[in-house]
Design an enzyme around this catalytic site. Structure first.
Site, PDB file in Angstrom:
ATOM      1  N   HIS A  66      -3.004   9.847   6.914  1.00  8.18           N
ATOM      2  CA  HIS A  66      -2.468   8.481   6.924  1.00  8.18           C
ATOM      3  C   HIS A  66      -0.951   8.414   6.733  1.00  8.18           C
ATOM      4  O   HIS A  66      -0.422   7.412   6.260  1.00  8.18           O
ATOM      5  CB  HIS A  66      -3.165   7.605   5.871  1.00  8.18           C
TER       6      HIS A  66
ATOM      7  N   HIS B 261      -6.604   4.490   0.053  1.00  9.18           N
ATOM      8  CA  HIS B 261      -6.624   4.926   1.449  1.00  9.18           C
ATOM      9  C   HIS B 261      -6.529   6.444   1.616  1.00  9.18           C
ATOM     10  O   HIS B 261      -7.336   7.033   2.320  1.00  9.18           O
ATOM     11  CB  HIS B 261      -5.503   4.227   2.227  1.00  9.18           C
ATOM     12  N   VAL B 262      -5.538   7.069   1.006  1.00  8.10           N
ATOM     13  CA  VAL B 262      -5.398   8.525   1.083  1.00  8.10           C
ATOM     14  C   VAL B 262      -6.266   9.128  -0.019  1.00  8.10           C
ATOM     15  O   VAL B 262      -6.090   8.785  -1.201  1.00  8.10           O
ATOM     16  CB  VAL B 262      -3.927   8.954   0.893  1.00  8.10           C
ATOM     17  N   HIS B 263      -7.159  10.030   0.348  1.00  9.58           N
ATOM     18  CA  HIS B 263      -8.150  10.525  -0.624  1.00  9.58           C
ATOM     19  C   HIS B 263      -7.566  11.656  -1.466  1.00  9.58           C
ATOM     20  O   HIS B 263      -7.968  12.818  -1.396  1.00  9.58           O
ATOM     21  CB  HIS B 263      -9.425  10.964   0.103  1.00  9.58           C
TER      22      HIS B 263
ATOM     23  N   HIS C 148      -4.101  -1.669   0.041  1.00  8.01           N
ATOM     24  CA  HIS C 148      -4.916  -0.495   0.374  1.00  8.01           C
ATOM     25  C   HIS C 148      -4.072   0.664   0.908  1.00  8.01           C
ATOM     26  O   HIS C 148      -4.204   1.801   0.453  1.00  8.01           O
ATOM     27  CB  HIS C 148      -6.012  -0.866   1.370  1.00  8.01           C
TER      28      HIS C 148
ATOM     29  N   TYR D 209     -18.230   2.223   1.854  1.00  5.44           N
ATOM     30  CA  TYR D 209     -18.301   3.115   3.028  1.00  5.44           C
ATOM     31  C   TYR D 209     -19.601   2.911   3.808  1.00  5.44           C
ATOM     32  O   TYR D 209     -20.084   3.798   4.500  1.00  5.44           O
ATOM     33  CB  TYR D 209     -18.096   4.596   2.639  1.00  5.44           C
TER      34      TYR D 209
HETATM   35 FE   LIG Z   1      -8.979   3.517   3.685  1.00  2.97          FE
END
Ligand SMILES: [Fe+2]
Length: 478
Positions: A321, A348-350, A311, A191
């Site tokens: 997303h 990707h999805v937290h 991802h 990040y």
């Molecule tokens: Fe991501």
């Protein structure tokens, strides 16, 4: 106790894989604020000594696990790119010669990034290695995987969207206690792109030091996410994946790929295919043509477990997303079903989410059949984007929960896939807040090639019996 659990798990797992109940966990965890660990924290400590190697990490270096690529960074001068290694501690009988490179990103100048291929490893052996020179040299070890064998047991960890917060640290520390032997990383590493200008490179460096405690001792298998793209025209940086590609090499040529962002490896009893959600993937593109070829190279008699990493999840019922994976689903899902992929891991999805075995390959807008249906040949889709980065959790799921979604929870954690043999693997999602009396997600994964085909298993049992009878030495037969 464990035996009891094992006996019960198949029943449980059949329900899990083919069942129809849906679970949205109501568990709410306490969490640290979603801010990055300060740079002066000990987690990012720079090793002492002139030109000391830092950010040491390894990944598989070939197709079958007989090689590793060892990477590290030095800052004072290029120094040596050699790795000294051997089979006993501090006795390095072998030397491998690597190379170094560096890059700039706006005003940031990277250190000297060393990469060294160490090959001809013996399977199942522990190797000790040393990088750097003189008083500043540093010592690590890793264990080579078992040889490619359909019944080789092996424990993979799955981590995604890690970042460098205190939640990230909790995920990493929990993973390191899990007994996982190799990390399958599903994209979005540092990040660092949340920073600007010079600090982007600085946060790549801190992340490299952050993961060293695991990454120097076992391979992390890399796939790239959107945070690796780093398209930042305001500072003149427009070449996608630049920092990632300089820092995290992959053994792509060993699987005949033309690009480090998509490739495959075989490890123990698993064939692992890594895809790039953010590279061209439609028909006629290099990634499409390569994947088409790679699926034909999969031999379930040798590597029964077929795992795909990407991802962006293909099935995701989070508001975050939602539907972003639809374009890749439209292109590749048919192959996933045709080749009976066991499991697709994404990030990707937290949050955490697991699907039933479902497919949407007969998608037909005009007849209204545009929704997923149960499909025994389809993979289980698992989203593990819950590593703990600074963007925080994706807490809003679609309501009601779609029928294809088996379990979902918005918490930080990681998963493990413990392959037992050619037919069974134990899967576990590990919430960072363990020790609480709330169930996490666990089940037995039945292999799509061996586990679901009784005739094939019966044939296997017969041939095992034959080999036992015919191999037995005559003295034992008396
Ligand atoms: Fe991501």
């Amino acid at each position: 106790m464990f035996l009891h659990l094992l006996l019960l798990l198949p029943l449980f797992s059949r329900f899990i894989e083919n069942g129809s109940s849906t679970v949205t966990s109501t568990y709410i965890r306490s969490e640290w604020p979603s801010v990055d660990i300060p740079l002066d924290n000990k987690e990012f400590a720079v090793p002492e000594g002139y030109n000391a190697p830092q950010q040491v990490h390894i990944t598989q270096g070939d197709y079958d696990g007989k090689a590793v690529i060892i990477s590290w960074v030095t800052f004072d001068e290029p120094g040596s790119s050699q790795v000294h290694y051997g089979l006993s501690e501090e006795k390095y009988d072998f030397t491998a010669e690597g190379t170094f490179t560096n890059y700039t990103f706006y005003t940031y100048k990277s250190g000297f990034i060393h990469q060294c291929l160490v090959g001809d490893l013996e399977y199942d052996r522990k190797y000790y290695y040393e990088v750097g020179q003189g008083d500043s040299s540093r010592k690590f070890w890793f264990v080579a995987p078992p040889k490619i064998d359909p019944d080789a047991s092996y424990k993979f960890g799955i981590i995604g969207d890690l970042g460098q917060t205190f939640n990230s640290l909790s995920t990493l520390e929990h993973y390191m206690q899990s007994g996982g032997q190799t990390v399958l990383f599903v994209g979005d590493l540092s990040y660092a792109d949340r920073y600007q200008y010079h600090d982007v490179g600085v946060r790549w460096d801190s992340w490299g030091r952050f993961i060293e405690k695991s990454g120097a001792y076992q391979p992390w298998i890399w796939s790239a996410g959107n945070h690796e793209i780093e398209y930042m025209p305001y500072m003149g940086e427009v070449i996608p994946f630049r920092s990632f590609l300089f820092r995290y090499p992959t053994p792509y040529r060993a699987s005949k790929s033309s690009n480090p962002l998509w490739y495959a490896i075989r490890r123990a009893s698993a064939h692992i295919i890594v895809l790039s959600s953010y590279s061209p993937f439609v028909k006629y593109t290099p990634q499409y043509k390569w994947l088409n070829e790679e699926f034909t190279r999969v031999d379930r008699e040798k590597t029964p477990w077929l795992i795909v990493l990407m991802h962006v999840p293909i099935y995701n019922s989070n508001e975050a997303h939602f539907m972003e994976g639809e374009s890749m689903r439209a292109v590749y899902e048919e192959w996933f079903v045709k080749y009976k992929v066991d499991v697709v891991f994404a990030g990707h999805v937290h949050a955490y989410e697991r699907s039933y075995r479902i497919s949407n390959i007969h998608y037909n807008v005009s007849s209204g059949d545009a929704y997923p249906v149960p499909d025994k040949s389809a993979p289980v889709y698992i989203t593990v984007g819950d590593g703990g980065n600074q963007e925080g959790l994706a807490g809003r799921f679609k309501d009601p929960q779609p029928e294809y979604s088996a379990f979902r929870e918005s918490s930080y954690g990681h998963s493990t896939l413990e392959i037992k043999n050619r037919t069974h693997a134990l899967y576990h999602w590990n919430r960072n807040d363990d020790g609480k009396s709330v169930a996490t997600d666990a089940f037995v994964l039945h292999n799509q090639f061996w586990g679901s085909n009784r005739r094939r298993r019966r044939k296997l049992n017969k041939s095992h019996l034959h080999s036992v009878v015919f191999r037995r030495p005559s003295s034992e037969q008396m």
